[in-house]
Design a protein around this motif. Sequence first.
Motif, PDB file in Angstrom:
ATOM      1  N   ALA A 144     -48.077  14.060  22.000  1.00 21.96           N
ATOM      2  CA  ALA A 144     -48.562  12.828  22.629  1.00 21.96           C
ATOM      3  C   ALA A 144     -49.219  11.901  21.619  1.00 21.96           C
ATOM      4  N   GLY A 145     -49.927  12.479  20.652  1.00 24.90           N
ATOM      5  CA  GLY A 145     -50.624  11.661  19.668  1.00 24.90           C
ATOM      6  C   GLY A 145     -49.856  11.429  18.385  1.00 24.90           C
ATOM      7  N   GLY A 146     -48.669  12.010  18.292  1.00 25.87           N
ATOM      8  CA  GLY A 146     -47.911  11.894  17.047  1.00 25.87           C
ATOM      9  C   GLY A 146     -48.604  12.588  15.886  1.00 25.87           C
ATOM     10  N   TRP A 147     -49.290  13.681  16.206  1.00 26.34           N
ATOM     11  CA  TRP A 147     -50.051  14.408  15.193  1.00 26.34           C
ATOM     12  C   TRP A 147     -49.168  15.340  14.380  1.00 26.34           C
ATOM     13  N   ALA A 148     -49.533  15.520  13.131  1.00 25.61           N
ATOM     14  CA  ALA A 148     -48.879  16.488  12.244  1.00 25.61           C
ATOM     15  C   ALA A 148     -49.908  17.545  11.849  1.00 25.61           C
ATOM     16  N   ASP A 149     -49.438  18.770  11.728  1.00 25.75           N
ATOM     17  CA  ASP A 149     -50.282  19.901  11.343  1.00 25.75           C
ATOM     18  C   ASP A 149     -50.387  19.917   9.818  1.00 25.75           C
ATOM     19  N   VAL A 150     -51.472  19.344   9.302  1.00 24.24           N
ATOM     20  CA  VAL A 150     -51.636  19.207   7.853  1.00 24.24           C
ATOM     21  C   VAL A 150     -51.672  20.579   7.176  1.00 24.24           C
ATOM     22  N   THR A 151     -52.375  21.531   7.803  1.00 18.08           N
ATOM     23  CA  THR A 151     -52.503  22.860   7.200  1.00 18.08           C
ATOM     24  C   THR A 151     -51.143  23.515   7.012  1.00 18.08           C
ATOM     25  N   ARG A 152     -50.336  23.490   8.052  1.00 20.89           N
ATOM     26  CA  ARG A 152     -49.033  24.146   7.961  1.00 20.89           C
ATOM     27  C   ARG A 152     -47.998  23.306   7.199  1.00 20.89           C
TER      28      ARG A 152
ATOM     29  N   SER B 298     -53.554  20.039  -0.438  1.00 17.59           N
ATOM     30  CA  SER B 298     -54.541  21.022  -0.919  1.00 17.59           C
ATOM     31  C   SER B 298     -55.254  21.764   0.210  1.00 17.59           C
ATOM     32  N   SER B 299     -54.511  22.079   1.265  1.00 16.53           N
ATOM     33  CA  SER B 299     -55.103  22.803   2.387  1.00 16.53           C
ATOM     34  C   SER B 299     -55.413  24.245   1.999  1.00 16.53           C
ATOM     35  N   ARG B 300     -56.499  24.767   2.575  1.00 15.86           N
ATOM     36  CA  ARG B 300     -56.864  26.160   2.325  1.00 15.86           C
ATOM     37  C   ARG B 300     -57.886  26.610   3.352  1.00 15.86           C
ATOM     38  N   VAL B 301     -57.950  27.921   3.538  1.00 12.16           N
ATOM     39  CA  VAL B 301     -58.988  28.537   4.358  1.00 12.16           C
ATOM     40  C   VAL B 301     -59.936  29.274   3.411  1.00 12.16           C
ATOM     41  N   LEU B 302     -61.226  29.011   3.529  1.00  9.55           N
ATOM     42  CA  LEU B 302     -62.212  29.686   2.688  1.00  9.55           C
ATOM     43  C   LEU B 302     -62.588  31.012   3.355  1.00  9.55           C
ATOM     44  N   ARG B 303     -61.687  31.968   3.215  1.00 10.32           N
ATOM     45  CA  ARG B 303     -61.847  33.270   3.861  1.00 10.32           C
ATOM     46  C   ARG B 303     -63.154  33.969   3.465  1.00 10.32           C
TER      47      ARG B 303
ATOM     48  N   VAL C 151     -61.932  25.532   7.114  1.00  9.02           N
ATOM     49  CA  VAL C 151     -60.585  25.104   6.741  1.00  9.02           C
ATOM     50  C   VAL C 151     -60.704  23.749   6.037  1.00  9.02           C
ATOM     51  N   PHE C 152     -60.065  23.637   4.880  1.00  6.48           N
ATOM     52  CA  PHE C 152     -60.163  22.444   4.034  1.00  6.48           C
ATOM     53  C   PHE C 152     -58.831  21.701   3.945  1.00  6.48           C
ATOM     54  N   ALA C 153     -58.930  20.405   3.724  1.00  7.55           N
ATOM     55  CA  ALA C 153     -57.784  19.585   3.339  1.00  7.55           C
ATOM     56  C   ALA C 153     -58.291  18.376   2.578  1.00  7.55           C
ATOM     57  N   SER C 154     -57.485  17.889   1.660  1.00  7.92           N
ATOM     58  CA  SER C 154     -57.823  16.656   0.929  1.00  7.92           C
ATOM     59  C   SER C 154     -56.850  15.551   1.329  1.00  7.92           C
ATOM     60  N   PHE C 155     -57.320  14.317   1.221  1.00  8.68           N
ATOM     61  CA  PHE C 155     -56.505  13.156   1.569  1.00  8.68           C
ATOM     62  C   PHE C 155     -56.652  12.084   0.500  1.00  8.68           C
TER      63      PHE C 155
END
Length: 262
Positions: free
Chosen positions: A186-194, A237-242, A256-260
């Motif tokens: 509905a929002g035209g969203w993309a899954d940045v992490t995946r 640069s997505s990542r999970v800081l486990r 959960v991180f991402a850069s833009f």
Amino acid sequence: MAFTLATWNINSVRLREPIVCKLLEEEGPDILCLQECKSPVEKIPTEAFAALGYTHMVARGQKGYNGVAILSKLPIEDVGDKDFADLGHARHVAGRLDNGVVIHNFYVPAGGDVPDREKNEKFGQKLDYLSDMRDWFHAEKPEKSILVGDLNIAPREDDVWDHKKLLKIVSHTPVEVESFNSVMEAGGWADVTRNDIPEGLLYSWWSYRARDWDAADKGRRLDHVWATGDIANAGHSSRVLRDARGWEKPSDHAPVFASFDL
């Protein structure tokens, strides 16, 4: 403008102020979105965060439950919140950066233990919340926006430790995944992490009930970073800081991180 963003269900910002500060000091994201703050806004420990450079905050809170906050080194304007499903809960807040990017911070209801709205009111509330999100994004098509938070759904088979065993477990049931996907569409969203990490098991939550969460590794990816299609390609640069799941007095979620680059 280039910035790094993190999202983290902190499970009480006041109780876990030390590890929030640890994250801010060691990782230094420009923006940190917190969920389940469990605090009125005026009692969030902003002085400690400001001392580390996070002088801006937009937040919604309530005593003991829910609560969302966006801490930022960058100027950010409060652009409101929505009470999806009319629950009266502090589960959403949005802020706008100087470059026009809107950041939505969500804490979707967990949904209780029984995946049946007739037997479990909380599960019905979760589905209604997601339906309201879908309808809002369909009506108010978001642009130049990022959505983050604890969405309390692990949508993909490789977002859980055992797809077949979790099909009847709240957070991975087909009806929840269908609702999750309808909000994205509905929002035209993309899954940045995946988009960044397309293959393999990936988790952001491990239950407190596990005696050794790390060795058992029965995780789920409940925490998400999305972006609208017009800026999704700027995410990287997505990542999970486990490791944060093993810090002293941890949350059961990892950041959960991402850069833009925008």
